[in-house]
Design a protein around this motif. Structure first.
Motif, mmCIF file in Angstrom:
data_model
loop_
_atom_site.group_PDB
_atom_site.id
_atom_site.type_symbol
_atom_site.label_atom_id
_atom_site.label_comp_id
_atom_site.label_asym_id
_atom_site.label_seq_id
_atom_site.Cartn_x
_atom_site.Cartn_y
_atom_site.Cartn_z
ATOM 1 N N CYS A 67 8.713 3.028 -2.732
ATOM 2 C CA CYS A 67 9.461 3.638 -1.526
ATOM 3 C C CYS A 67 8.388 4.804 -1.261
ATOM 4 C CB CYS A 67 10.726 4.598 -2.427
ATOM 5 S SG CYS A 67 12.008 5.027 -1.335
ATOM 6 N N ALA A 68 8.286 4.936 -0.699
ATOM 7 C CA ALA A 68 7.206 5.839 0.136
ATOM 8 C C ALA A 68 8.024 6.985 1.495
ATOM 9 C CB ALA A 68 5.945 5.348 1.404
ATOM 10 N N LYS A 115 4.098 7.267 6.098
ATOM 11 C CA LYS A 115 4.373 6.442 5.244
ATOM 12 C C LYS A 115 4.002 4.949 5.359
ATOM 13 C CE LYS A 115 8.682 8.429 6.001
ATOM 14 N NZ LYS A 115 8.248 9.300 7.190
ATOM 15 N N THR A 116 4.351 4.772 6.390
ATOM 16 C CA THR A 116 4.640 3.294 7.129
ATOM 17 C C THR A 116 3.420 2.789 7.416
ATOM 18 O OG1 THR A 116 6.812 3.250 8.697
ATOM 19 C CG2 THR A 116 5.829 1.668 9.048
ATOM 20 N N ASP A 142 11.185 0.109 6.907
ATOM 21 C CA ASP A 142 10.876 1.284 7.548
ATOM 22 C C ASP A 142 12.681 1.686 7.702
ATOM 23 O OD1 ASP A 142 9.424 2.894 7.754
ATOM 24 O OD2 ASP A 142 9.275 2.057 10.216
ATOM 25 N N TYR A 155 8.599 -3.153 -0.450
ATOM 26 C CA TYR A 155 8.225 -1.490 0.068
ATOM 27 C C TYR A 155 9.462 -1.150 1.223
ATOM 28 C CZ TYR A 155 3.236 -2.611 -1.341
ATOM 29 O OH TYR A 155 2.222 -3.187 -1.853
ATOM 30 N N THR A 198 10.496 2.335 3.291
ATOM 31 C CA THR A 198 9.889 4.452 3.799
ATOM 32 C C THR A 198 11.472 4.880 3.610
ATOM 33 O OG1 THR A 198 9.922 3.649 6.379
ATOM 34 C CG2 THR A 198 8.090 3.638 4.896
#
Length: 371
Positions: A99-100, A108-109, A169, A209, A211
């Motif tokens: 996780c960003a 982030k993306t 996202d 992933y 964000t």
């Protein structure tokens, strides 16, 4: 009246008409691409991939060729070294969920996308919204041309089936109850599709992933949820901040240089970045000023502002104040009047020139072009 498709969906699995367990269309399309491109696993030099001197000589495993699922590489992208370190450790350790986190526009993306682009890795991407439900991510039964229903993978299950990465996202705008349905896949475990009885075993290379913008008590970013603890525990986290000043100045200098301004490009770049950083401090509430701004200038907005301002500076008398003009078009016209005026006063103090005159103050349209 009950339709044939509804009847089929309500019936036991064995009586459904051709309830398919085949992967979704995009998954099926991946097979020919894989056969045609035949990318091989190869070791890349760390400097060649990421342009960071201290990584010269480091060997990082990637694919020899990009696929249709590989994001396009942005040659102007500047790597935040801490975030690159976190992405690399996660990838090389075989992590399952990353996780960003960070404020809007901190990259982030882009960071996740450019990491995959640098190593030619495939990445499926989707943007979540408050109405996103678990089935949007995992999959569902849909009517088929034969009058029955077929299973169609969502992006997460598709990525698990194909052994590739998937990016969700704005992850924390989704209701926490919906996200618990991903827990098994976030650990890389086999997933049993209840509707078809198929057991999908994630292939090597499957990673999730996400964000997230932080949920704060000032309400600067709306509609974010605190996710369920069991869901959070599946993730590794990395905090994405704004680029260090010297790196952002370098990025903006490269943008300004082709316009050949009267001032040196690096001097102008320092002024642009100084304004952006002051706004960011006010937004985050880390200064002594009494009230934080409700919007910030991200690197994305900064680049747009620079592009608009420098382009306007080449248009002679058509644009009276290029710096103000560019900022209005890139960002400030969407702000409250109080914020807009305050930030443009800061621009005047930084760049000099005349007072700010907003196009928003004109009740009527400007003069016709032929006037």
């Amino acid at each position: 009246m009950t339709t044939q498709a509804t009847q089929a969906a309500a019936a036991p699995t064995k009586s459904r008409k051709k309830a398919s367990q085949e992967p979704a269309t995009a998954a099926a399309a991946a097979a020919p691409v894989e056969q045609q491109a035949s990318p091989q696993w190869v070791h890349f030099d760390g400097f060649a991939c990421f342009g960071i001197e201290r990584m010269r000589g480091a060997k990082i495993l990637g694919l020899s060729e990009p696929s249709v699922f590989t994001p396009a590489k942005d040659p102007t992208y500047k790597w935040p070294i801490d975030n690159l370190r976190d992405l690399l450790h996660f990838y090389m350790a075989g992590g399952n969920a990353f996780c960003a986190m960070g404020h809007p526009g901190t990259g982030k993306t882009m960071g996740v996308q450019q990491f995959h682009a640098s190593l030619n890795l495939p990445l499926l991407s989707m943007s979540a919204n408050p109405r996103t439900q678990a089935y949007h991510l995992i999959g569902r039964l849909v009517p088929n041309k034969d009058g029955g229903v077929s299973w169609v993978d969502g992006p997460v299950l598709m990525a698990a089936r194909l052994g590739m990465s998937v990016l969700i996202d704005e992850y924390n705008v989704i209701d926490p109850g919906e996200m618990t349905g991903l827990n098994l896949l976030l650990e890389g475990r086999p997933y049993l599709v209840p509707e078809t009885g198929e057991l999908v075993v994630p292939r090597h290379g499957f990673r999730v992933y996400a964000t997230c913008n932080p949920k704060d008590d000032k309400g600067l970013v709306q509609g974010r949820h605190t996710q369920d603890n069991a869901n959070d525990e599946r993730f590794e986290f990395s905090w994405f901040g704004y680029l260090p000043q010297e790196i952002e100045v370098q990025l903006i200098t490269e943008m300004i240089a082709p316009y050949q301004p009267s001032l040196p490009a690096n001097v102008l770049a320092e002024k642009f970045v100084a304004v952006a950083n002051q706004v960011r401090k006010l937004y985050a509430g880390v200064t002594d000023d009494s009230g934080a701004l409700d919007k910030t200038i991200s690197t994305r907005v900064l680049r747009r502002w620079v592009s608009k301002a420098m382009s306007a500076s080449t248009q002679g008398s058509l644009v009276e104040s290029p710096m103000h003009y560019g900022l209005e078009r890139a960002w400030s016209l969407s702000c409250s009047d109080e914020v807009r005026v305050a930030v443009h006063e800061l621009v005047t103090q930084t760049f000099g020139g005349g007072d700010y005159k907003s196009s928003k103050d004109n009740l009527h349209t400007m003069q016709p072009a032929g006037a």
